[in-house]
Enzyme design. Structure first.
Site, PDB file in Angstrom:
ATOM      1  N   ASP A   1      -3.021   2.584   3.496  1.00  0.00           N
ATOM      2  CA  ASP A   1      -2.537   1.437   2.745  1.00  0.00           C
ATOM      3  C   ASP A   1      -3.744   0.704   2.176  1.00  0.00           C
ATOM      4  O   ASP A   1      -4.833   1.281   2.076  1.00  0.00           O
ATOM      5  CB  ASP A   1      -1.759   0.513   3.707  1.00  0.00           C
ATOM      6  CG  ASP A   1      -0.688  -0.322   3.023  1.00  0.00           C
ATOM      7  OD1 ASP A   1      -1.055  -1.228   2.254  1.00  0.00           O
ATOM      8  OD2 ASP A   1       0.491  -0.071   3.260  1.00  0.00           O
TER       9      ASP A   1
ATOM     10  N   HIS B   1      -1.384  -6.547   1.922  1.00  0.00           N
ATOM     11  CA  HIS B   1      -0.286  -5.625   2.234  1.00  0.00           C
ATOM     12  C   HIS B   1      -0.571  -4.796   3.489  1.00  0.00           C
ATOM     13  O   HIS B   1       0.287  -4.682   4.385  1.00  0.00           O
ATOM     14  CB  HIS B   1      -0.044  -4.720   1.030  1.00  0.00           C
ATOM     15  CG  HIS B   1       1.205  -3.890   1.106  1.00  0.00           C
ATOM     16  ND1 HIS B   1       1.214  -2.599   1.581  1.00  0.00           N
ATOM     17  CD2 HIS B   1       2.478  -4.160   0.754  1.00  0.00           C
ATOM     18  CE1 HIS B   1       2.445  -2.108   1.505  1.00  0.00           C
ATOM     19  NE2 HIS B   1       3.239  -3.031   1.005  1.00  0.00           N
TER      20      HIS B   1
ATOM     21  N   SER C   1       8.429  -1.193   2.310  1.00  0.00           N
ATOM     22  CA  SER C   1       7.111  -1.224   2.950  1.00  0.00           C
ATOM     23  C   SER C   1       7.168  -1.875   4.312  1.00  0.00           C
ATOM     24  O   SER C   1       6.383  -1.550   5.200  1.00  0.00           O
ATOM     25  CB  SER C   1       6.114  -2.013   2.088  1.00  0.00           C
ATOM     26  OG  SER C   1       5.573  -1.241   1.066  1.00  0.00           O
TER      27      SER C   1
END
Length: 530
Positions: free
Chosen positions: A161, A203, A356
C-alpha cells in the site's frame, strides 16, 4: 469467474487503466509510470514503461532482454522471482518506435509476454480508550475471539500500500522488527517505507491499523488482532503505484514469510505480471486478500479478480452492501467498510470508507485465526469462508458471508461448524507425468468427490530449468488447449496454481500441463474442499 482467456501463446498485452470512480480510493487511471513519479528509478523522467516476462529457460532475464534492445530503450529493474524486466522508452518517442519494440520483443523465443507497466491505486472490550467509538471489530465478533487470543506476533500481515507510519503509538508495538524499518519502499527504492508526505499519505497507516493496531495496550483503537505488520510501500503519496512496483512488493512480502498479504488497491485489467505475483505469493504459503473495488458495479476489480486472491466486498454498519462496493461471482467474503475508525498519520485516528477498509478486517481475522490454528493458506481461506455469517445478501454480494472472528477462533477447522461456506473437509489426489519438449503436453481428468465443493486447488510442480504452464476446464467435458480454456496459470517457471471457487461438478475437471520450454517430470495435485 474464469481467469482471462483471450490471450494465446506468444501474445502480449497492452494494458489500459480503468476510469476512477467517485468514492475515495477508487479504481485506477491510465498510467505512464516514471512520469513525474520522482522515484529512484529515473527521477523526473517522462517515459512509457513495459514489463517483459522472460521464460525460466533463460537464466538471466535482464541480460536476455538487454540483447534485444536498441536506441534509447532502457532496462530499469528486474524481478528475478517473476522473471520480469521493466523497460522504459521515451514518452516522446514516435509511436512506431513503441510498436517496433513490442514486435521485436514478442518475436524473441525466450519472451513470454510484454505488457504496459500501468498504475494501480489505493481502494480506500479491551482497555483501548476509543474502542467504543469503533463498530467494525464488534460487528465481526472480535471480542469473542479475544477471549481465546489477542493474536500472535509470530503471524505477519503484510500491507502492500502506501507507507505505514511505523512509529504511530498504536502501531509501533506490532510492527515486524525482523525487517529494517519494518518494510521496504518500492516507490523510492530504499529500505524505509515511512510515508513521504504525512498529510497526504495516510491510506497505508489506516489500513494497517484496521488489521493490527495494538489490542489491549491502553492506547487509541484496537486492530482485529496483534499480528506483526510489514509495510511494502508500493503506492506513492498520490495513492497510485505501478504494476511492477506492486508485483515486486508482493513477491518481496512472500519472501519475508508473510502469512497474509493485504491488497487494498486495484484498477485496470488483467496483467500477467500481477497474476504471476499473487500466484508466487500463494505458492509460497501466503493468503492474498484483496479489495473488490469501489465502482459500485457488478464485477470485481483486479487484482481481487485473480483466482489466487480472496476478494472482499464492503458492508455498511447495518450489514447491507455499501453503495460503492463492487460485487460479483468472485466475491468470497464481506466485511464492514463504511466509516471505519483507524490509525492516522498525525498519530491520532480518523474514519474513512471503502473496500480498502473491509479488506484489512478480513486480513486481521486471518491473522487472528493463525494465532489459534495451524493452517495452510488454502485451509485458512476455506476456514474463513466456512465460519462466515450469512447476513441475508446474495452470494455475489457477500460470498460465503460476513467474516466472523469469533467463529474463526472458536470453530475447529474441518468440523463443519460456523457459517455457510461448506462442511470444512478436504481430499487430495496427486498425479505424475513427464514432458519431452516445448511441443509436448499432457491432459488428465479429475473426478469430484464432493457433491458441492466450495473450492478446488490445482497445483503443478515441474522442473526448475523448464517453463511448464497449467490450464483447466470445468463443466465442459473436454481437455483445454493453450488457446481455449476456462482457467490458466502462466508464470515464467514451472510452479503453477489454479484456484476455483464453487466449481462446476457436472463433468470431470480437465487439466492440461503444457511445456512452453524445456522438458522433465512434473506432478499435479488436486485438493478439493467441502
Amino acid at each position: 469467474m474464469a481467469d482471462d482467456n483471450t490471450l494465446t501463446r506468444r501474445s502480449f498485452l497492452t494494458a489500459t487503466g480503468a476510469a476512477a470512480g467517485s468514492v475515495a480510493f477508487v479504481g485506477a487511471g491510465a498510467a505512464t509510470p516514471g512520469k513525474g513519479r520522482g522515484n529512484g528509478r529515473g527521477k523526473g523522467t517522462e517515459r512509457r514503461e513495459y514489463i517483459v516476462g522472460v521464460s525460466a529457460s533463460e537464466d538471466d532475464p535482464r541480460g536476455y532482454v538487454r540483447k534485444h534492445l536498441s536506441g534509447k530503450e532502457e532496462p530499469i529493474s528486474t524481478n528475478e522471482r517473476l522473471g520480469t524486466t521493466v523497460v522504459g522508452l521515451p514518452e516522446n518517442a514516435a509511436e512506431q518506435a513503441h510498436q517496433n519494440f513490442l514486435g521485436r520483443l514478442e518475436a524473441a523465443d525466450g519472451v513470454k509476454y510484454v505488457e504496459q507497466n500501468v498504475d494501480l491505486q489505493a481502494q480506500v472490550a479491551p482497555n483501548d480508550p476509543r474502542y467504543r467509538d469503533q463498530y467494525a471489530d464488534q460487528q465481526v465478533n472480535a471480542p469473542e475471539a479475544w477471549d481465546a487470543t489477542f493474536g500472535d506476533s509470530g503471524v505477519t500481515v503484510a500491507v502492500v500500500d502506501q507507507g505505514v507510519k511505523y512509529d504511530h503509538p498504536d502501531l509501533d508495538g506490532n510492527m515486524d522488527g525482523s525487517v529494517s524499518n519494518s518494510g521496504y519502499d518500492f516507490v523510492d527504492d530504499d529500505d524505509d517505507p515511512y510515508p513521504d508526505a504525512l498529510s497526504d499519505e495516510y491510506h497505508g497507516t489506516h489500513v494497517g491499523g484496521i488489521a493490527a493496531a495494538e489490542v489491549d495496550n491502553g492506547e487509541g483503537v484496537t486492530g482485529i488482532g496483534n499480528s506483526s505488520l510489514l509495510s511494502g510501500r508500493a503506492l506513492s503519496e498520490q495513492g497510485s503505484g505501478s504494476t511492477a512496483d506492486i508485483a515486486d512488493a508482493v513477491t518481496w512480502a512472500a519472501d519475508q514469510g508473510a502469512d497474509v498479504i493485504n491488497l487494498s488497491l486495484g484498477g485496470g485489467g488483467y496483467t500477467d505480471t500481477m497474476k504471476n505475483a499473487v500466484s508466487y505469493a500463494t505458492n509460497n504459503g501466503a493468503l492474498v486478500v484483496a479489495a473488490a473495488g469501489n465502482d459500485g458495479q457488478g464485477s470485481v476489480s483486479y487484482p481481487a479478480a485473480y483466482s489466487e486472491c480472496l476478494a472482499v466486498s464492503a458492508l455498511d454498519p447495518d450489514e447491507t452492501l455499501a453503495s460503492y462496493s463492487n460485487y460479483g461471482g468472485n466475491i468470497e467474503l464481506a466485511a464492514p467498510g463504511t466509516n471505519v475508525l483507524s490509525t492516522w498519520t498525525d498519530d491520532a485516528y480518523d474514519s474513512i470508507s471503502g473496500t480498502s477498509m473491509a479488506t484489512p478486517v478480513v486480513a486481521g481475522v486471518a491473522g487472528l485465526a493463525l494465532a489459534q490454528w495451524d493452517l495452510t493458506n488454502a485451509e485458512l481461506r476455506n476456514h474463513l469462508k466456512n465460519t462466515a455469517v450469512n447476513v441475508g445478501l446474495s452470494s455475489d454480494k457477500q460470498g460465503s458471508g460476513r467474516v466472523d472472528a469469533g467463529n474463526a477462533i472458536t470453530t475447529e477447522p474441518g468440523s463443519g461448524g460456523g457459517g455457510g461456506g461448506g462442511g470444512g473437509g478436504s481430499t487430495s489426489t496427486t498425479i505424475s507425468g513427464s514432458l519431452s519438449s516445448y511441443a509436448d503436453s499432457d491432459c488428465s481428468t479429475y473426478t469430484f468427490e464432493y457433491d458441492s465443493p466450495s473450492q478446488i486447488v490445482i497445483e503443478l510442480s515441474g522442473p526448475s530449468d523448464a517453463d511448464f504452464d497449467l490450464y483447466a476446464n470445468t463443466g465442459v467435458g473436454a481437455c483445454p488447449t493453450t488457446d481455449d480454456y476456462d482457467y490458466r496459470s502462466y508464470t515464467t517457471n514451472s510452479q503453477e496454481t489454479i484456484t476455483i471457487d464453487s466449481p462446476d461438478t457436472s463433468t470431470d475437471l480437465y487439466a492440461l500441463v503444457d511445456s512452453y520450454s524445456g522438458s522433465g517430470d512434473f506432478t499435479v495435485t488436486f485438493t478439493e474442499y467441502q
